[in-house]
Write a protein that holds these residues in place. Structure first.
Motif, PDB file in Angstrom:
ATOM      1  N   SER A 137       0.807  -1.223   0.000  1.00 24.15           N
ATOM      2  CA  SER A 137       0.000   0.000   0.000  1.00 24.15           C
ATOM      3  C   SER A 137       0.841   1.276   0.000  1.00 24.15           C
ATOM      4  O   SER A 137       0.291   2.363  -0.029  1.00 24.15           O
ATOM      5  CB  SER A 137      -0.909   0.027   1.233  1.00 24.15           C
ATOM      6  N   ARG A 138       2.125   1.145   0.022  1.00 22.85           N
ATOM      7  CA  ARG A 138       2.969   2.333   0.210  1.00 22.85           C
ATOM      8  C   ARG A 138       2.798   3.364  -0.892  1.00 22.85           C
ATOM      9  O   ARG A 138       2.852   4.557  -0.626  1.00 22.85           O
ATOM     10  CB  ARG A 138       4.422   1.944   0.384  1.00 22.85           C
ATOM     11  N   MET A 139       2.560   2.935  -2.123  1.00 24.52           N
ATOM     12  CA  MET A 139       2.422   3.897  -3.214  1.00 24.52           C
ATOM     13  C   MET A 139       1.072   4.617  -3.170  1.00 24.52           C
ATOM     14  O   MET A 139       0.947   5.717  -3.681  1.00 24.52           O
ATOM     15  CB  MET A 139       2.619   3.216  -4.570  1.00 24.52           C
ATOM     16  N   VAL A 140       0.094   4.015  -2.540  1.00 27.30           N
ATOM     17  CA  VAL A 140      -1.201   4.677  -2.367  1.00 27.30           C
ATOM     18  C   VAL A 140      -1.108   5.716  -1.252  1.00 27.30           C
ATOM     19  O   VAL A 140      -1.683   6.799  -1.344  1.00 27.30           O
ATOM     20  CB  VAL A 140      -2.308   3.638  -2.050  1.00 27.30           C
ATOM     21  N   VAL A 141      -0.356   5.406  -0.207  1.00 26.54           N
ATOM     22  CA  VAL A 141      -0.232   6.268   0.968  1.00 26.54           C
ATOM     23  C   VAL A 141       0.750   7.411   0.728  1.00 26.54           C
ATOM     24  O   VAL A 141       0.566   8.524   1.233  1.00 26.54           O
ATOM     25  CB  VAL A 141       0.187   5.428   2.202  1.00 26.54           C
ATOM     26  N   ARG A 142       1.791   7.160  -0.038  1.00 26.73           N
ATOM     27  CA  ARG A 142       2.881   8.123  -0.206  1.00 26.73           C
ATOM     28  C   ARG A 142       2.423   9.534  -0.604  1.00 26.73           C
ATOM     29  O   ARG A 142       2.906  10.509  -0.017  1.00 26.73           O
ATOM     30  CB  ARG A 142       3.918   7.618  -1.195  1.00 26.73           C
ATOM     31  N   PRO A 143       1.525   9.728  -1.563  1.00 31.19           N
ATOM     32  CA  PRO A 143       1.158  11.109  -1.924  1.00 31.19           C
ATOM     33  C   PRO A 143       0.578  11.909  -0.751  1.00 31.19           C
ATOM     34  O   PRO A 143       0.793  13.121  -0.640  1.00 31.19           O
ATOM     35  CB  PRO A 143       0.114  10.945  -3.026  1.00 31.19           C
ATOM     36  N   TYR A 144      -0.132  11.233   0.127  1.00 37.16           N
ATOM     37  CA  TYR A 144      -0.721  11.908   1.276  1.00 37.16           C
ATOM     38  C   TYR A 144       0.354  12.326   2.275  1.00 37.16           C
ATOM     39  O   TYR A 144       0.375  13.467   2.747  1.00 37.16           O
ATOM     40  CB  TYR A 144      -1.765  11.016   1.943  1.00 37.16           C
ATOM     41  N   LEU A 145       1.252  11.409   2.585  1.00 32.16           N
ATOM     42  CA  LEU A 145       2.333  11.757   3.506  1.00 32.16           C
ATOM     43  C   LEU A 145       3.290  12.762   2.883  1.00 32.16           C
ATOM     44  O   LEU A 145       3.806  13.643   3.583  1.00 32.16           O
ATOM     45  CB  LEU A 145       3.073  10.502   3.960  1.00 32.16           C
ATOM     46  N   ASP A 146       3.506  12.665   1.590  1.00 30.21           N
ATOM     47  CA  ASP A 146       4.348  13.664   0.915  1.00 30.21           C
ATOM     48  C   ASP A 146       3.753  15.059   1.038  1.00 30.21           C
ATOM     49  O   ASP A 146       4.483  16.035   1.239  1.00 30.21           O
ATOM     50  CB  ASP A 146       4.544  13.311  -0.558  1.00 30.21           C
ATOM     51  N   SER A 147       2.433  15.162   0.943  1.00 34.50           N
ATOM     52  CA  SER A 147       1.800  16.486   1.075  1.00 34.50           C
ATOM     53  C   SER A 147       1.932  17.017   2.496  1.00 34.50           C
ATOM     54  O   SER A 147       2.133  18.215   2.703  1.00 34.50           O
ATOM     55  CB  SER A 147       0.340  16.462   0.620  1.00 34.50           C
ATOM     56  N   VAL A 148       1.847  16.141   3.495  1.00 30.12           N
ATOM     57  CA  VAL A 148       2.038  16.557   4.881  1.00 30.12           C
ATOM     58  C   VAL A 148       3.470  17.045   5.084  1.00 30.12           C
ATOM     59  O   VAL A 148       3.705  18.134   5.626  1.00 30.12           O
ATOM     60  CB  VAL A 148       1.713  15.410   5.870  1.00 30.12           C
ATOM     61  N   ILE A 149       4.424  16.262   4.627  1.00 30.15           N
ATOM     62  CA  ILE A 149       5.835  16.628   4.773  1.00 30.15           C
ATOM     63  C   ILE A 149       6.138  17.924   4.039  1.00 30.15           C
ATOM     64  O   ILE A 149       6.834  18.804   4.560  1.00 30.15           O
ATOM     65  CB  ILE A 149       6.742  15.470   4.298  1.00 30.15           C
ATOM     66  N   SER A 150       5.578  18.074   2.872  1.00 28.05           N
ATOM     67  CA  SER A 150       5.808  19.273   2.065  1.00 28.05           C
ATOM     68  C   SER A 150       5.301  20.533   2.767  1.00 28.05           C
ATOM     69  O   SER A 150       6.000  21.561   2.805  1.00 28.05           O
ATOM     70  CB  SER A 150       5.122  19.114   0.717  1.00 28.05           C
ATOM     71  N   ILE A 151       4.119  20.461   3.332  1.00 26.93           N
ATOM     72  CA  ILE A 151       3.586  21.646   4.020  1.00 26.93           C
ATOM     73  C   ILE A 151       4.386  21.950   5.266  1.00 26.93           C
ATOM     74  O   ILE A 151       4.601  23.115   5.615  1.00 26.93           O
ATOM     75  CB  ILE A 151       2.081  21.525   4.313  1.00 26.93           C
ATOM     76  N   LEU A 152       4.852  20.932   5.954  1.00 25.33           N
ATOM     77  CA  LEU A 152       5.679  21.156   7.148  1.00 25.33           C
ATOM     78  C   LEU A 152       7.020  21.785   6.772  1.00 25.33           C
ATOM     79  O   LEU A 152       7.503  22.681   7.454  1.00 25.33           O
ATOM     80  CB  LEU A 152       5.899  19.849   7.907  1.00 25.33           C
TER      81      LEU A 152
END
Length: 156
Positions: A137-152
């Motif tokens: 599932s990592r490729m499904v989850v990655r865009p969401y966590l990437d957006s969190v990391i990016s905003i931080l």
């Protein structure tokens, strides 16, 4: 609240009084074809939320013990909420939902704490936990966590 997701709702609005065009039908077809993978990812996130967050925070505690003593419980709550909303957004196939329901809240809370670099590190560790515990599932989850990391990182 959206019916399905932001894109499909927009198709409904655009098609008001008419039939859906090929683009609208393609969205429904894609939504249906990816449902089983999204459901599996949702269930895995729901079942593993606590272990994912605790694993990331355990690694974070090794890096920043004092910080985690002071803010560990709040960090655990925030990260658990992010995972919960991420799971819902994945099930809905709707990144807009995630950004509207979670990202503005998270950004506001973390601006107040002024620990963006540390929080970005915690979410990178969470991504590592997802990669390890949920490789399918990592490729499904990655865009969401990437957006969190990016905003931080944008506040750092």
């Amino acid at each position: 609240m959206y019916t399905f997701n932001h894109d499909i709702d927009q198709c409904f609005l655009d098609a008001d009084g008419a039939y859906l065009d090929a683009r609208g039908l393609q969205m429904f077809e894609s939504f249906a074809q990816t449902y089983s993978q999204r459901l599996e990812t949702y269930n895995a996130l729901r079942e593993q939320n606590a272990s994912l967050v605790q694993g990331a925070l355990k690694k974070m505690s090794q890096m920043y013990p004092g910080l985690m003593q002071r803010h560990g419980k709040r960090c655990q709550y925030d990260m658990s909420e992010v995972v919960r909303y991420m799971a819902l957004a994945i099930l809905r196939d709707d990144e807009v939902f995630f950004k509207e329901m979670m990202m503005s809240w998270l950004d506001t809370v973390l601006v107040a704490y002024k620990h963006h670099n540390h929080c970005a590190t915690a979410y990178r560790l969470l991504q590592e936990m997802v990669d390890t515990q949920m490789p399918e599932s990592r490729m499904v989850v990655r865009p969401y966590l990437d957006s969190v990391i990016s905003i931080l990182q944008s506040h750092a």
